[in-house]
Design a protein around this motif. Structure first.
Motif, mmCIF file in Angstrom:
data_model
loop_
_atom_site.group_PDB
_atom_site.id
_atom_site.type_symbol
_atom_site.label_atom_id
_atom_site.label_comp_id
_atom_site.label_asym_id
_atom_site.label_seq_id
_atom_site.Cartn_x
_atom_site.Cartn_y
_atom_site.Cartn_z
ATOM 1 N N TYR A 1 0.819 -1.080 -0.089
ATOM 2 C CA TYR A 1 0.089 -0.073 0.137
ATOM 3 C C TYR A 1 1.005 1.346 0.023
ATOM 4 C CZ TYR A 1 -4.480 -2.593 0.601
ATOM 5 O OH TYR A 1 -5.618 -3.195 0.208
ATOM 6 N N ALA B 1 1.104 3.821 -3.272
ATOM 7 C CA ALA B 1 0.800 5.376 -2.772
ATOM 8 C C ALA B 1 2.128 6.163 -3.319
ATOM 9 C CB ALA B 1 0.762 5.733 -1.461
ATOM 10 N N ILE C 1 -4.673 3.244 -6.413
ATOM 11 C CA ILE C 1 -4.798 2.609 -5.055
ATOM 12 C C ILE C 1 -6.140 1.743 -4.857
ATOM 13 C CG2 ILE C 1 -4.860 2.949 -2.352
ATOM 14 C CD1 ILE C 1 -2.795 4.954 -2.864
ATOM 15 N N SER D 1 -6.028 -1.351 -6.940
ATOM 16 C CA SER D 1 -4.918 -2.334 -6.517
ATOM 17 C C SER D 1 -5.404 -3.175 -5.316
ATOM 18 C CB SER D 1 -3.613 -1.545 -6.063
ATOM 19 O OG SER D 1 -2.792 -0.914 -7.173
ATOM 20 N N SER D 2 -6.281 -2.200 -4.611
ATOM 21 C CA SER D 2 -7.029 -3.089 -3.464
ATOM 22 C C SER D 2 -8.067 -3.929 -3.644
ATOM 23 C CB SER D 2 -7.526 -1.609 -2.593
ATOM 24 O OG SER D 2 -8.164 -2.091 -1.348
#
Length: 159
Positions: free
Chosen positions: A43, A47, A59, A62-63
């Motif tokens: 993470y 970022a 993000i 990706s999450s």
């Protein structure tokens, strides 16, 4: 990040060779440590790599993909374990080792100004990876971070 993936993959493969349940538990715990650390580090890395204008979208995407992997992992493990328990461990170890290898190609972000625009993001870390930093190629030739920035960041550069 790469070290944590390598720790995870190696501990999984070593757990196959362990003779007792206690030693398998130790290897599993070390592997779990690597997985948890990699999950936390990714993470921060994401970022830093995404430009400011698309950072939330990047993000979030990706999450979401990480959550898809979290959903698929137990299903893959359960279905493959019906045929061979060791194959499950080998599959997850190979995925971890490949992931660790691929992270070596990500640009180094230490001491760099983060990209603000898409153009800066495309130029960020171009031609730079862990191989270059470790091999000292291009490492000393790059200008300091304050000289290697776009127009938007120039207002914030320290003299």
């Amino acid at each position: 990040l790469a070290f944590m993936y390598f720790l995870l993959g190696t501990s999984l493969l070593l757990s196959l060779a362990m003779p007792t349940d206690g030693s398998v538990l130790v290897m599993a715990t070390i592997g779990k440590f690597g997985a948890v650390c990699a999950f936390a580090i990714i993470y921060v890395q994401a970022a830093e790599i995404f430009p400011t204008v698309v950072r939330n979208t990047g993000i979030g995407t990706s999450s979401s993909m990480a959550r898809v992997g979290s959903v698929l992992a137990p299903i893959i493990g359960r279905e493959v374990a019906k045929y061979n328990r060791d194959a499950v461990i080998i599959i997850f170890a190979v995925v971890a080792l490949v992931s660790g290898s691929l992270t070596l190609f990500l640009p180094e972000t230490n001491g760099k100004l983060l990209p603000d625009t898409i153009e800066e993001g495309e130029a960020f870390g171009k031609g730079e990876s862990a191989f270059d930093v470790c091999g000292n190629r291009n490492h000393r030739q790059n200008p300091p971070a304050t000289e290697n920035i776009g127009l938007e960041n120039a207002a914030y550069a320290k003299e």
